[in-house]
Motif scaffolding. Structure first.
Motif, PDB file in Angstrom:
ATOM      1  N   ILE A 142      -2.904 -82.175 -31.820  1.00  0.00           N
ATOM      2  CA  ILE A 142      -3.929 -81.257 -31.323  1.00  0.00           C
ATOM      3  C   ILE A 142      -5.256 -82.007 -31.238  1.00  0.00           C
ATOM      4  O   ILE A 142      -5.646 -82.689 -32.188  1.00  0.00           O
ATOM      5  CB  ILE A 142      -4.047 -80.023 -32.245  1.00  0.00           C
ATOM      6  CG1 ILE A 142      -2.672 -79.349 -32.413  1.00  0.00           C
ATOM      7  CG2 ILE A 142      -5.086 -79.049 -31.708  1.00  0.00           C
ATOM      8  CD1 ILE A 142      -2.012 -78.885 -31.129  1.00  0.00           C
ATOM      9  N   GLY A 143      -5.932 -81.873 -30.122  1.00  0.00           N
ATOM     10  CA  GLY A 143      -7.189 -82.572 -29.896  1.00  0.00           C
ATOM     11  C   GLY A 143      -8.311 -82.083 -30.797  1.00  0.00           C
ATOM     12  O   GLY A 143      -8.291 -80.944 -31.292  1.00  0.00           O
ATOM     13  N   GLU A 144      -9.295 -82.933 -30.986  1.00  0.00           N
ATOM     14  CA  GLU A 144     -10.408 -82.632 -31.890  1.00  0.00           C
ATOM     15  C   GLU A 144     -11.172 -81.376 -31.477  1.00  0.00           C
ATOM     16  O   GLU A 144     -11.576 -80.583 -32.333  1.00  0.00           O
ATOM     17  CB  GLU A 144     -11.353 -83.824 -32.003  1.00  0.00           C
ATOM     18  CG  GLU A 144     -12.411 -83.658 -33.066  1.00  0.00           C
ATOM     19  CD  GLU A 144     -11.865 -83.323 -34.458  1.00  0.00           C
ATOM     20  OE1 GLU A 144     -12.470 -82.454 -35.128  1.00  0.00           O
ATOM     21  OE2 GLU A 144     -10.849 -83.895 -34.879  1.00  0.00           O
ATOM     22  N   ALA A 145     -11.381 -81.169 -30.186  1.00  0.00           N
ATOM     23  CA  ALA A 145     -12.121 -79.976 -29.737  1.00  0.00           C
ATOM     24  C   ALA A 145     -11.372 -78.698 -30.125  1.00  0.00           C
ATOM     25  O   ALA A 145     -11.988 -77.718 -30.574  1.00  0.00           O
ATOM     26  CB  ALA A 145     -12.369 -80.032 -28.228  1.00  0.00           C
ATOM     27  N   ASP A 146     -10.057 -78.701 -29.967  1.00  0.00           N
ATOM     28  CA  ASP A 146      -9.269 -77.519 -30.343  1.00  0.00           C
ATOM     29  C   ASP A 146      -9.221 -77.341 -31.857  1.00  0.00           C
ATOM     30  O   ASP A 146      -9.276 -76.218 -32.358  1.00  0.00           O
ATOM     31  CB  ASP A 146      -7.863 -77.605 -29.766  1.00  0.00           C
ATOM     32  CG  ASP A 146      -7.844 -77.364 -28.258  1.00  0.00           C
ATOM     33  OD1 ASP A 146      -8.617 -76.503 -27.782  1.00  0.00           O
ATOM     34  OD2 ASP A 146      -7.053 -78.032 -27.571  1.00  0.00           O
ATOM     35  N   LEU A 147      -9.130 -78.451 -32.588  1.00  0.00           N
ATOM     36  CA  LEU A 147      -9.157 -78.343 -34.052  1.00  0.00           C
ATOM     37  C   LEU A 147     -10.506 -77.805 -34.525  1.00  0.00           C
ATOM     38  O   LEU A 147     -10.563 -77.032 -35.482  1.00  0.00           O
ATOM     39  CB  LEU A 147      -8.859 -79.691 -34.697  1.00  0.00           C
ATOM     40  CG  LEU A 147      -7.427 -80.190 -34.518  1.00  0.00           C
ATOM     41  CD1 LEU A 147      -7.269 -81.589 -35.111  1.00  0.00           C
ATOM     42  CD2 LEU A 147      -6.415 -79.225 -35.117  1.00  0.00           C
ATOM     43  N   GLU A 148     -11.575 -78.182 -33.854  1.00  0.00           N
ATOM     44  CA  GLU A 148     -12.899 -77.660 -34.204  1.00  0.00           C
ATOM     45  C   GLU A 148     -12.961 -76.150 -33.976  1.00  0.00           C
ATOM     46  O   GLU A 148     -13.550 -75.424 -34.772  1.00  0.00           O
ATOM     47  CB  GLU A 148     -13.999 -78.373 -33.422  1.00  0.00           C
ATOM     48  CG  GLU A 148     -15.391 -77.877 -33.749  1.00  0.00           C
ATOM     49  CD  GLU A 148     -15.728 -77.912 -35.247  1.00  0.00           C
ATOM     50  OE1 GLU A 148     -16.388 -76.963 -35.724  1.00  0.00           O
ATOM     51  OE2 GLU A 148     -15.338 -78.869 -35.945  1.00  0.00           O
ATOM     52  N   ARG A 149     -12.349 -75.670 -32.917  1.00  0.00           N
ATOM     53  CA  ARG A 149     -12.278 -74.228 -32.674  1.00  0.00           C
ATOM     54  C   ARG A 149     -11.545 -73.530 -33.813  1.00  0.00           C
ATOM     55  O   ARG A 149     -11.945 -72.449 -34.263  1.00  0.00           O
ATOM     56  CB  ARG A 149     -11.576 -73.931 -31.341  1.00  0.00           C
ATOM     57  CG  ARG A 149     -12.359 -74.370 -30.125  1.00  0.00           C
ATOM     58  CD  ARG A 149     -11.549 -74.281 -28.827  1.00  0.00           C
ATOM     59  NE  ARG A 149     -10.913 -72.986 -28.651  1.00  0.00           N
ATOM     60  CZ  ARG A 149      -9.727 -72.801 -28.065  1.00  0.00           C
ATOM     61  NH1 ARG A 149      -9.027 -73.818 -27.612  1.00  0.00           N
ATOM     62  NH2 ARG A 149      -9.231 -71.599 -27.929  1.00  0.00           N
ATOM     63  N   CYS A 150     -10.459 -74.138 -34.304  1.00  0.00           N
ATOM     64  CA  CYS A 150      -9.700 -73.571 -35.426  1.00  0.00           C
ATOM     65  C   CYS A 150     -10.535 -73.585 -36.705  1.00  0.00           C
ATOM     66  O   CYS A 150     -10.534 -72.606 -37.459  1.00  0.00           O
ATOM     67  CB  CYS A 150      -8.400 -74.342 -35.627  1.00  0.00           C
ATOM     68  SG  CYS A 150      -7.248 -74.236 -34.233  1.00  0.00           S
ATOM     69  N   ARG A 151     -11.254 -74.694 -36.940  1.00  0.00           N
ATOM     70  CA  ARG A 151     -12.132 -74.767 -38.120  1.00  0.00           C
ATOM     71  C   ARG A 151     -13.196 -73.676 -38.066  1.00  0.00           C
ATOM     72  O   ARG A 151     -13.464 -73.000 -39.063  1.00  0.00           O
ATOM     73  CB  ARG A 151     -12.801 -76.145 -38.210  1.00  0.00           C
ATOM     74  CG  ARG A 151     -11.960 -77.203 -38.848  1.00  0.00           C
ATOM     75  CD  ARG A 151     -12.747 -78.464 -39.172  1.00  0.00           C
ATOM     76  NE  ARG A 151     -13.075 -79.246 -37.999  1.00  0.00           N
ATOM     77  CZ  ARG A 151     -12.274 -80.127 -37.413  1.00  0.00           C
ATOM     78  NH1 ARG A 151     -11.081 -80.335 -37.910  1.00  0.00           N
ATOM     79  NH2 ARG A 151     -12.656 -80.791 -36.356  1.00  0.00           N
ATOM     80  N   ALA A 152     -13.791 -73.509 -36.891  1.00  0.00           N
ATOM     81  CA  ALA A 152     -14.847 -72.504 -36.731  1.00  0.00           C
ATOM     82  C   ALA A 152     -14.310 -71.100 -36.973  1.00  0.00           C
ATOM     83  O   ALA A 152     -14.978 -70.266 -37.598  1.00  0.00           O
ATOM     84  CB  ALA A 152     -15.481 -72.622 -35.346  1.00  0.00           C
ATOM     85  N   LEU A 153     -13.110 -70.833 -36.502  1.00  0.00           N
ATOM     86  CA  LEU A 153     -12.521 -69.511 -36.727  1.00  0.00           C
ATOM     87  C   LEU A 153     -12.293 -69.280 -38.218  1.00  0.00           C
ATOM     88  O   LEU A 153     -12.627 -68.227 -38.750  1.00  0.00           O
ATOM     89  CB  LEU A 153     -11.205 -69.367 -35.962  1.00  0.00           C
ATOM     90  CG  LEU A 153     -10.563 -67.997 -36.119  1.00  0.00           C
ATOM     91  CD1 LEU A 153     -10.159 -67.444 -34.771  1.00  0.00           C
ATOM     92  CD2 LEU A 153      -9.368 -68.078 -37.033  1.00  0.00           C
ATOM     93  N   GLY A 154     -11.737 -70.274 -38.918  1.00  0.00           N
ATOM     94  CA  GLY A 154     -11.524 -70.142 -40.360  1.00  0.00           C
ATOM     95  C   GLY A 154     -12.827 -69.925 -41.098  1.00  0.00           C
ATOM     96  O   GLY A 154     -12.920 -69.068 -41.987  1.00  0.00           O
ATOM     97  N   GLU A 155     -13.848 -70.690 -40.737  1.00  0.00           N
ATOM     98  CA  GLU A 155     -15.150 -70.554 -41.396  1.00  0.00           C
ATOM     99  C   GLU A 155     -15.760 -69.176 -41.129  1.00  0.00           C
ATOM    100  O   GLU A 155     -16.290 -68.536 -42.048  1.00  0.00           O
ATOM    101  CB  GLU A 155     -16.099 -71.644 -40.915  1.00  0.00           C
ATOM    102  CG  GLU A 155     -17.439 -71.607 -41.619  1.00  0.00           C
ATOM    103  CD  GLU A 155     -18.353 -72.745 -41.202  1.00  0.00           C
ATOM    104  OE1 GLU A 155     -19.374 -72.943 -41.906  1.00  0.00           O
ATOM    105  OE2 GLU A 155     -18.072 -73.441 -40.207  1.00  0.00           O
ATOM    106  N   ALA A 156     -15.686 -68.716 -39.894  1.00  0.00           N
ATOM    107  CA  ALA A 156     -16.260 -67.405 -39.553  1.00  0.00           C
ATOM    108  C   ALA A 156     -15.549 -66.282 -40.303  1.00  0.00           C
ATOM    109  O   ALA A 156     -16.195 -65.355 -40.811  1.00  0.00           O
ATOM    110  CB  ALA A 156     -16.184 -67.176 -38.042  1.00  0.00           C
TER     111      ALA A 156
END
Length: 166
Positions: A142-156
């Motif tokens: 999974i690309g970094e941009a998509d992983l960042e979206r997943c991180r942001a969702l978890g954090e939110a």
């Protein structure tokens, strides 16, 4: 000081893509002080885990235009044991799709509706475009941009739990 909130992330992954997404969501959620994050493979999770959590992320690959059988098994084993005991709790979903992932997301949404959970984000779908048997079975990256979206969702989700927004 109020007790820590618990975010349960339940996932299934055969080729690693969904696992990477779930781990990214865990990393984002873990950055929120006051939130305990539990990452469990679907085969290991059950009703007691669901009852002990304040919010949820359900993560699955798209298999034959559906959620994985392992995640479905988790829901089958847990559904009635928690029914009417988790009403209103927040959830989000992560889908690692080969084509579009919408039906897997819809299936999770229908189960969550039965549990009377509150969707706090649109399903986060990452499309790998794996369409041949070889591509479908190959390990996913999974690309970094998509992983960042997943991180942001978890954090939110974790932040919303800790602040009492959800």
């Amino acid at each position: 000081m109020s007790a820590a909130k618990t975010l349960l992330i339940v996932y299934h992954s055969l080729t690693g893509g969904t696992r990477q997404m779930a781990e990214a969501a865990r990393a984002g959620a873990a950055s929120e002080a006051g939130c305990v994050v539990r990452l469990l493979h679907a085969a290991q999770a059950g009703p007691a885990d669901v009852l002990a959590a304040d919010g949820y992320v359900f993560a699955t690959p798209e298999n034959l235009a559906a959620m994985s059988g392992q995640l479905k098994d988790f829901f089958d084993r847990s559904y009635y044991g928690v029914l009417d005991q988790i009403n209103g709790r927040p959830y989000a979903s992560l889908i690692c799709a080969g084509s579009d992932g919408s039906n897997a997301a819809r299936q999770i949404g229908r189960i969550a509706t039965g549990w009377r959970l509150n969707a706090v984000a649109e399903p986060l779908i990452v499309c790998t475009h794996a369409q041949t048997p070889e591509a479908i079975l190959a390990p996913k990256h999974i690309g970094e941009a998509d992983l960042e979206r997943c991180r942001a969702l978890g954090e939110a989700l974790a932040t919303g739990l800790v602040l009492g927004v959800f």
